[in-house]
Structure formats: C-alpha cells, structure tokens
Design an enzyme around this catalytic site. Structure first.
Site: not given
Length: 694
Positions: A342, A298, A84, A7, A80, A82, A296
């Site tokens: 995570h 988030r 999203e 990303e 990423d 997650d 990570y």
C-alpha cells in the site's frame, strides 16, 4: 441490490456516500471464522491443516449475511487491503459457498470517491497466496503459543504465555536492561575554550592532541592541558565554508507514525492506533458529514500515488510559493524487507486542512491528523539549505574546533521539524563572526567539565517499535499489539516513558534463552518473516515453511518438557495449622492464584482458600448474618453466609437480607435496583421516593 461486505461497521457511513444507490453495506465486525479459542486447532498429522470454526458470537451475524447474500444481485468483498483482510475475504467466500475463481474481491487504499469507483470497476479473484501467507503466520503463532505457554506455566508460574514475536520483543527489553546493569561508567572530560573576537565570544571544544583525536580520561590529563595552554594565544588554523542541505523526510509508515506520535505528541501506541483507525474509517467533519481523512494505516511503504503527489505539490505552490516545490517530485524508496502493498499514510485530500477539521475532531484525532498532514506536506517540499562554517584553532599541541550553521532557506522545515532525542553537541554554534586563517585570538577562559559515559537508554514504546522494524520482527499491524500485551501481562511496566522488564518478564526470558534460543531470537524471527513473505511473493508452499519450522521446534519442546529445571517460587511457610493433621500450612500458587495447602502432602491433601480480609456485601436472608464475598475454585465471585457451615445459604448475586413479598425468594441487588432473585417473578422494590399502590 449489490452487497458490499466490509470488516468494520464504522466504515459503513463514509463508504455509502461513494457507493450510491443500489448498494448495501454489511460489516463482519472482524473475523467470522478462526482457529478455536479454547483448543489447539492444528492437525499435526495432516500437514498442519488448521481446523477453523465459526466465531461463537458471530452465528447470528452469519445467518443475516447469508440471507442478504442470497437476495443480492452480486456480492463484493471489500475487507481491509492486507493479508489479514484477504484471509477474512477467503473465509467469507467459503461460508457463502463461492467458487474459488469468482471475481468477488475489491480493495481500496482509502475511502474516497475515486478509490471506491476504481475498485468497483476492477473486482478480482481472492489472492490465495496472500491467504496462505496469513494462514502460515497464524499456524506458526499457534504452534509457539500453544506449545510453549503450558511449559512456562509448569516450570515458572500459572497463566503465563509465550509468543513467536511477543517473546522476542520481551527479550529485547530484558537484554537492554541487563546491558544497563552490567554497564561500567568511564570517566572523561570535555574542555571548552572561550575565545574573544571583537564583541563576539566563540566557544571552541577540545578536539585533538598532536593532530590525533583526544578526549581527556582524567583530571591529570586536564591539568596538564591547562598548564600547557595557560596565557597562550589561539591561532585560526583552518576555516571551511560549505553549503549543506537537509532533505525532507518520507511520508509516514505505520511505525514512523507511531514513533513520531509518541515522541512529539506524547501519545501512547494504543491512543495512536485508535485515533488512526478513526481517521481512516471516517469522522464527522462540519459541512461534510462523515468522511475518511487518511489512507490505510497498516503499511510499511513510503510510496505515494502520482495523483496525491501532484495535488500536494499544487497545494504547496499556492500556499508557500513555487520556490518551495522541488523541480521533480520527491520519490522515496521502500526498504527491501517491506511488503510495499500500500501507499504511505497520507491525507486523502489536501483540501481538508487540520485547521478546517479541528472544530469537529477530538483532541487526539486532530493532533494526529495534523502530524500526518504536515509530514506528507513536508515530504513533497524542497530541501532546507544551510550555510555551514567549520573553524579549527591551534594552541600549542592542542586543537580546538567550532562549527557554525545558519539557515539560508527553510524549505520543508517551514511546516515540519524532525524529532531529535538530544540536540546538544559540543562545539556547535549559530552564526560565527568572520575569521581568517592565521588570525590570533585571545582566550578569556577555559572550562573543563568531568563527565561519565552513560549506559544505553531503556526502550520507550516508540524506540521498541523502531527496533522491531529495523530488526525485521513482526509487521506494521502487530507492533502496537505486541508491546501492549507485554504490559497487560505484567512482563514489562512503564516507568515514566520507559519500558522496564518485571522480575517475571526476566524469568521468562531466561527460561526461553535456555531451552528455545534457537527459535526465539531476533535473527531467526526475522528469517521467518522473510519466509512468510516468500509464500506471498515467491509462491512457496505454506505447509513446507511450517513443516521446516516444526521439525526443529518439536525437539526443543521435548527437551524443555523433560528437563527437571524449574523456576517456580518455592512455597511460603506460614504459622497456620492444618485442622486435619496438625502440620503447618504452606502458601502455594495455583491456576487461580494463591491458596493454603498442607505441608504434609501427599499424606494430607488438605487445601483451603487464603484467609483474607472479609468483604461484607449485604445480609443473609435465612439468618440475618453478614454475607461475604468469596471466590470459587475457578475464580468466579459468589456470596455466602458468614456463619457457614452452620448456615449454608449462598448466592451468585449480593443479597439485602429481605425476601420478596410476592414469592418469598431472596431479594438481590442488580446495579442500583433491588429485585427478586426468582426469574419468574417481576417484583422490583420501589425506591424511597416512589409511591406504591399499597
């Protein structure tokens, strides 16, 4: 060549160090396909199917991506880790025409040699359930935003927005403000007795009357107490000694990191998010080049890998000694509502200490990295141990109490101390002199103090994040963005460090409470977060989840839209006379701000811009008069002659009043340059200190 798609372009350099030769890294720079920016984009008649389109400014990037993918031996999508990121992977795979069963997805929780190598060894299929959970969230947010916002604009004021999570966060701030305003302070008194023991003085706080908890409510009760205990001795009734321990805190989640950064470092949510992103993607470290420093960012999990745990314990043993390492590793349990996808936020390696990185990190990056490093270090250290003493004194029918606490072993507090909002407690002391039960002490003085109960405190950014997390509103990736949008839209403002709702914010909440209280409330929003999790975990059909929401929501929309209730500000009267009919002009508010409109509407439909102080910018090239700054109906800036309508010259750029010596077009100002307004003419006026060929 193998193509790895990520990303953020800022990850590229750190990632390439571990991929080695034979790999090319391409960044999508976020979403490349999304719901349309200027239309609804949800097909309500076709099971809420989203109508995705290419993000307008990504068309050239997609051409480049397809060309590289066509030439690649293999394509791996490493967006990423997650929901999203999973959705972005799915969109990329669709654009590249991949089969749904293609094992093209890799993910890593940190940009390190070990994590990247492991990910390359185990590519998998895109997890469609994670994609569906993200799609459902996106559709729900679009339904609320696109359907409620126009109603707010119609009923309150133009350019307002509502959001499924945003509006609930605003409600928390508004409800707290109302609670503060309604709060009625109650009087109470504290009473402290200063007792003498040898050379020591002991400050004991009033606790009981006739063995029941007692807090004086007025001066009369205090005066009676003072009279009752005057010149009386205090007897040591009970001495309790104990050993207490304080366990190390868990490593950071997104929300606890944001809270600690604001409380301890004074860093706003925006600053913390920016610094954390850079530390995760990679920063320049002297002697190392660009490397990622943390995992990570988030996450709502406090879980850490066994490897990271062991490395941390070894570091503690070498630096502090084996007595600071617990017999078994500290294990922390993630709450049931967390996604736990995570690890917690931690340093990738203990070898790069904050001191080592300080020289090349920015101040914010260094301070945040030090906080993360020390929190993780503390999380694997032994407990802090204290010797505690609690002493009760009797005097007549009154009981007084003092607690003493001394540290015997610092444990984790050697590196990290938890933030405490208010450390002052009545009847707390450090080390106390030795006291025996039955011992009699004289009283040197008694000090009463009148106090009043305080209202609840306003939210700070940190405490609002904490409240959102505890109540199950939003997710780690959305906390900062949600609170930021409330401030950017002027629904809340910051006074000192506290969030205060504006009048507009209060009005929006009042309206939503009246018409959408069944949907825009804490309990229902938390319930919907759980339903979104069910899509990913329990394989619920996302269309059904959205449909069950829409069935109730649609009726609320119809009721609100049909209601005659309005919270619009009434138009303001002026002394300005309408030049068409002679009636007074009113100040009204429209999509592009305030304007003047005739009070004789609809018979007279005359409107005109607000008469404001003219801003003169340059000269008119036609008549030499002043050029003034104006706004079009759509709010775009332009410049026109002050002699309008006698002179009708206008320009989108400020003019100097001169004309081009080559083609006679007006000269305009572009930054510090004065140049010809004709795009086909290359004339640029020389600066004063430049020589011309002429």
């Amino acid at each position: 060549m193998k193509l790895v798609i990520i990303e953020s372009p800022f990850k590229r350099e750190a990632l390439k160090k571990y991929l080695g030769n034979g790999y090319e890294v391409f960044a999508t720079k976020g979403h490349i396909r999304d719901l349309p920016a200027k239309s609804f984009g949800i097909d309500l008649r076709n099971n809420f199917e989203p109508k995705y389109e290419i993000v307008p400014d990504k068309k050239d990037l997609i051409k480049e991506l397809k060309a590289k993918a066509d030439k690649a031996e293999d394509v791996l999508i490493a967006t990423d880790p997650d929901r999203e990121g999973e959705a972005i992977s799915w969109h990329v795979a669709n654009i590249l025409g991949f089969d749904k069963d293609k094992t093209c997805r890799i993910e890593f929780n940190e940009i390190s040699k070990k994590a990247v190598t492991k990910a390359l060894e185990k590519p998998r299929k895109i997890d469609i359930k994670l994609v569906d959970a993200q799609q459902a969230r996106r559709v729900l947010d679009r339904l609320v935003g696109y359907k409620v916002s126009p109603i707010l604009c119609k009923k309150i004021a133009p350019k307002l927005s509502a959001g499924r999570v945003q509006s609930v966060a605003l409600k928390l701030v508004v409800d707290r403000e109302i609670e503060i305003e309604k709060f009625v302070p109650e009087e109470y008194w504290t009473v402290n007795a200063f007792l003498k023991k040898g050379a020591s003085q002991i400050k004991a706080a009033l606790a009981t009357f006739k063995k029941k908890k007692f807090v004086p409510k007025n001066k009369e009760e205090v005066d009676k107490l003072l009279e009752d205990v005057k010149d009386k001795d205090f007897v040591v009734k009970e001495v309790k000694k104990s050993k207490t321990k304080s366990h190390a805190p868990a490593p950071f989640t997104t929300s606890t990191m944001q809270q600690d950064a604001l409380n301890k470092l004074g860093m706003s949510l925006a600053k913390t998010s920016s610094a954390a992103q850079q530390l995760y993607e990679g920063v320049d470290i002297k002697g190392e080049g660009k490397i990622a420093l943390i995992t990570y960012i988030r996450t709502d999990s406090v879980r850490v890998s066994a490897d990271a745990q062991n490395a941390c314990r070894e570091y503690i043993k070498n630096k502090f000694g084996s007595e600071f390492v617990p017999e078994k590793p500290n294990i922390y349990h993630t709450k049931d509502s967390a996604q736990d996808a995570h690890e917690a936020i931690r340093p990738i390696t203990m070898d790069i200490t904050p001191e080592l990185a300080k020289e090349t990190l920015s101040n914010d990056n260094y301070r945040l990295y030090k906080l993360i490093y020390e929190r993780f270090l503390a999380s694997q250290m032994t407990e802090a141990e204290y010797a505690s003493v609690s002493v009760n004194f009797d005097c007549e029918n009154y009981g007084f109490k003092v607690n003493g606490k001394t540290m015997e072993f610092p444990g984790y507090t050697s590196v990290y101390k938890e933030f405490v909002e208010d450390d002052s407690k009545e009847g707390m002391a450090g080390k106390l002199p030795k006291l025996e039960e039955g011992e009699i002490l004289s009283c040197e003085k008694i000090l009463p103090e009148q106090k009043f109960t305080k209202p609840p405190t306003r939210y700070t950014e940190a405490s609002l994040v904490k409240a959102m997390e505890e109540k199950g509103i939003g997710r780690p990736a959305t906390y900062a963005a949600t609170i930021t949008i409330l401030q950017s839209r002027k629904y809340t403002i910051k006074e000192s460090k506290y969030l205060v709702p504006t009048e507009l914010g209060r009005k929006i909440t009042a309206y939503l409470d009246q018409f959408f209280s069944g949907v825009i409330n804490v309990k229902f929003t938390a319930y919907m977060e759980g339903r979104l999790d069910d899509i990913a975990v329990k394989e619920e059909d996302w269309h059904s989840v959205v449909s069950s929401f829409w069935n109730g929501f649609e009726h609320l929309l119809e009721r609100a839209d049909a209601s005659s209730l309005t919270m619009k500000e009434p138009p303001k009267e002026t002394d300005i006379v309408c030049e068409k009919c002679g009636s007074k002009m009113l100040i009204r508010t429209g999509k592009f701000g305030e304007f003047l409109a005739c009070s004789n509407f609809p018979k007279c439909k005359n409107t005109r811009p607000m008469e404001t102080t003219k801003k003169i910018v340059g000269k008119c090239p036609e008549c030499g008069a002043d050029m003034v700054e104006r706004k079009s109906k759509r709010g775009k800036l332009y410049y026109s002659c002050d002699r309008y309508p006698d002179c009708k010259f206008m320009s989108w750029d400020a003019t100097t009043g001169e004309k081009c010596p080559k083609c006679k077009s007006p000269i305009i100002m572009k930054g510090k340059q004065e140049r010809c307004s004709n795009h086909d003419c290359d004339y640029v006026k020389p600066k004063n200190d430049e020589k011309t060929d002429a």
